[in-house]
Design a protein around this motif. Structure first.
Motif, PDB file in Angstrom:
ATOM      1  N   LEU A 127       0.827  -1.203   0.000  1.00  0.00           N
ATOM      2  CA  LEU A 127       0.000   0.000   0.000  1.00  0.00           C
ATOM      3  C   LEU A 127       0.864   1.257   0.000  1.00  0.00           C
ATOM      4  N   ARG A 128       1.993   1.188   0.730  1.00  0.00           N
ATOM      5  CA  ARG A 128       2.916   2.330   0.715  1.00  0.00           C
ATOM      6  C   ARG A 128       3.491   2.530  -0.677  1.00  0.00           C
ATOM      7  N   ASP A 129       3.928   1.438  -1.296  1.00  0.00           N
ATOM      8  CA  ASP A 129       4.510   1.536  -2.638  1.00  0.00           C
ATOM      9  C   ASP A 129       3.511   2.082  -3.646  1.00  0.00           C
ATOM     10  N   ALA A 130       2.237   1.807  -3.415  1.00  0.00           N
ATOM     11  CA  ALA A 130       1.217   2.295  -4.347  1.00  0.00           C
ATOM     12  C   ALA A 130       0.665   3.651  -3.912  1.00  0.00           C
ATOM     13  N   ALA A 131       1.328   4.282  -2.933  1.00  0.00           N
ATOM     14  CA  ALA A 131       0.978   5.629  -2.485  1.00  0.00           C
ATOM     15  C   ALA A 131      -0.469   5.761  -2.047  1.00  0.00           C
ATOM     16  N   ILE A 132      -0.954   4.744  -1.319  1.00  0.00           N
ATOM     17  CA  ILE A 132      -2.336   4.834  -0.840  1.00  0.00           C
ATOM     18  C   ILE A 132      -2.428   4.481   0.643  1.00  0.00           C
ATOM     19  N   TRP A 133      -1.294   4.145   1.241  1.00  0.00           N
ATOM     20  CA  TRP A 133      -1.270   3.718   2.647  1.00  0.00           C
ATOM     21  C   TRP A 133      -1.896   4.752   3.567  1.00  0.00           C
TER      22      TRP A 133
END
Lengths: 250, 304
Positions: A127-133
């Motif tokens: 989720l962090r890598d996809a900038a939505i965390w």
């Protein structure tokens, strides 16, 4: 370094030849854009790269696609393993009708990871890598269908990242999204190319210019021209490419 | 010119009025036709309650519902319907335990795996199974199942709860399969594609994405099967021996439905009233099932 190389790839849907002897080598850790008018075969070609076209009953394929030094159509290739390494993000955001957490954990669980702590870690990282965390960290147990379209698409990217792919195929990932969500996905794609190879079909030539390193132009099932994006748009080699990018058709 | 226009307008208005009246009449007719169904349900409910209550009062609520003996024609008649209630519950539960796995896996196979001719042929067979009259099921059960059970399990009489369970399990297959298929077919292709693209195998995809996405519809299918099983009379009467025993797998038993059907023709007085009360109890079960079914259907509607 090229990660995927297609050689004389031809594809038929029944009697209709949708791809005509496509040969292309896609460099790793970069963004390659496929452009061209509707029905030119760019999506078909994209779906060939992780063999999602196998699901179409009447499909017939000739030629080879080499991924990591091996022809993906070779009978010894495990198609599920191929799809794990060559992930896909679809045109319409398609999260599963389950919680945000379960969406991300779906892939790792399928591949045998059951340890809760390990799953938590993967979910957060993806989720962090996809900038939505930051947007979803307080509602991981909520149903993913409650997210906005743009958030759903980033969730789908996170879901794809959770199985640690090498390549991400994106089939017009922003065509169903508003401009703000679109630019977030574009920024994300540019961050992701540090670690992943991204191949993106796009209808939007500006998008190709903005984010891609390489561009391939398809027309009527044929790969007309492939090269560095900057060069292809400033000095196209082929007359048809020039006509298309200057808006004379399509 | 102006006259012509006025005349046209007046004519047009009259036409419009006529159309409107005809429309209203047709609406009215449809409404009345629709009300026939509602009225039937209401009438049946009211009649059952009126006809069913007196015997329960006379016999006593607990004595009636939880009495273990039914001897309606004895010199000292006893009216306890616990054997019927338990037989109906066990019989239905048994049919569900046996029929649901078969029906469910068949539905998954037909909806997701089978293609073309195979699916066509099997679905036609399922439809045919649904269309066979229950007396035919009963007949085949009598001729094949009952002797079969007697021989295989070495029991004196094959007409038993087990025979009824097997017959019911087969009878509920079509409803379970068809409703489950509808629910599974409605699962968006995108979900399945997403799962496959993550490297899941087709079978993993069906059971971890498609089935969960269709779970309300599948639950509705099971409830529908329960309804079909608990309401069935003819076939179970023919294979269950029709004796008011407390239920046991290899013994002859009597269901709520068959209790009413088998005695109604020659009943009178309190006995007849007691049969109405049994019908009321059955009706209560059916209502319960319907409420459950509606719950799942609504959930399915919301999820879709």
């Amino acid at each position: 370094m090229n990660i995927i190389s297609a050689r004389n790839l031809a594809l038929w849907y029944g009697d209709n030849k949708a791809l005509k002897e496509v040969s292309i080598s896609i460099p790793e850790k970069s963004i390659t854009a496929f452009i061209g008018p509707s029905g030119c075969g760019k999506s078909t070609f994209l779906k060939t790269l992780n063999r999602m076209n196998d699901l179409v009953l009447s499909v017939r394929i000739e030629g080879t696609v080499e991924y990591a030094g091996k022809n993906i159509f070779d009978p010894s290739v495990d198609v599920n393993e191929l799809r794990r390494e060559v992930g896909m993000v679809f045109q319409k955001p398609n999260p599963f009708p389950m919680s945000i957490y379960d969406n991300i954990a779906y892939g790792p669980r399928t591949h045998g990871i059951t340890n809760k702590a390990r799953l938590d870690e993967i979910v957060e990282k993806s989720l962090r890598d996809a900038a939505i965390w930051e947007e979803v960290k307080d509602r991981l147990k909520k149903n993913a269908l409650g997210l906005s379209g743009g958030q759903q698409q980033r969730l789908c990217i996170a879901r794809a990242l959770a199985v640690e792919p090498k390549v991400l195929l994106m089939d017009e990932p922003t065509s169903a999204l508003d401009p703000i969500s679109t630019s977030r996905i574009e920024e994300l794609a540019e961050e992701l190319k540090e670690k992943y190879t991204i191949v993106m079909v796009t209808h939007n030539m500006q998008q190709a210019v903005r984010i891609s390193d390489y561009t391939a132009f398809f027309l009527l099932g044929e790969l007309v021209e492939f090269g560095e994006t900057e060069k292809l748009f400033s000095q196209p080699m082929d007359k048809r490419t020039e006509d298309y990018i200057t808006g004379r058709f399509g | 010119m102006a006259n012509k226009a006025t005349a046209f307008l007046i004519g047009w208005r009259i036409e419009m009025k006529k159309t409107k009246i005809i429309e209203n009449i047709i609406h009215g007719i449809f409404l009345i036709l629709g009300l026939i169904t509602v009225a039937s349900v209401l009438l049946i409910t009211i009649y059952l309650v009126i006809a069913g209550i007196p015997a329960i009062r006379e016999i006593g609520f607990f004595k009636f519902l939880f009495g273990k003996n039914w001897a309606s024609t004895a010199a000292e008649p006893v009216f306890g319907i616990l054997p019927f209630i338990l037989t109906s519950v066990y019989g239905t539960a048994g049919a569900i335990v046996l029929g649901v796995p078969i029906g469910f896996f068949t539905a998954v196979y037909l909806s997701k795996i089978a293609t073309g001719k195979m699916r066509e042929t099997m679905e036609a067979a399922v439809s045919l199974l649904a269309g066979i009259p229950s007396v035919v099921y009963g007949l085949v059960g009598m001729l094949v199942l009952v002797p079969g059970i007697r021989k295989i399990f070495h029991v004196p009489d094959g007409a038993s709860l087990l025979a009824a369970i097997i017959i019911l399990a087969i009878m509920i297959l079509p409803s379970i399969i068809k409703v489950s298929i509808t629910a599974l077919d409605a699962v968006p292709k995108e979900y399945e594609e997403a799962s496959l693209a993550l490297g899941a195998t087709p079978i993993e995809t069906y059971f971890r994405v498609s089935v969960p996405a269709a779970k309300s519809g599948i639950a509705a299918a099971v409830v529908l099967g329960v309804g079909r099983a608990i309401g069935e009379a003819m076939a179970v009467m023919m294979v269950s021996g029709n004796v008011p025993n407390m239920p046991s797998l290899f013994q002859s038993v009597r269901f709520l439905t068959t209790a009413v059907a088998s005695e109604m023709a020659y009943s009178s007085g309190l006995q007849q009233q007691a049969l109405f009360s049994i019908a009321l109890v059955l009706f209560f079960f059916i209502m319960l099932i319907n409420v459950t079914l509606n719950f799942f259907m609504k959930k399915e509607g919301k999820e879709a």
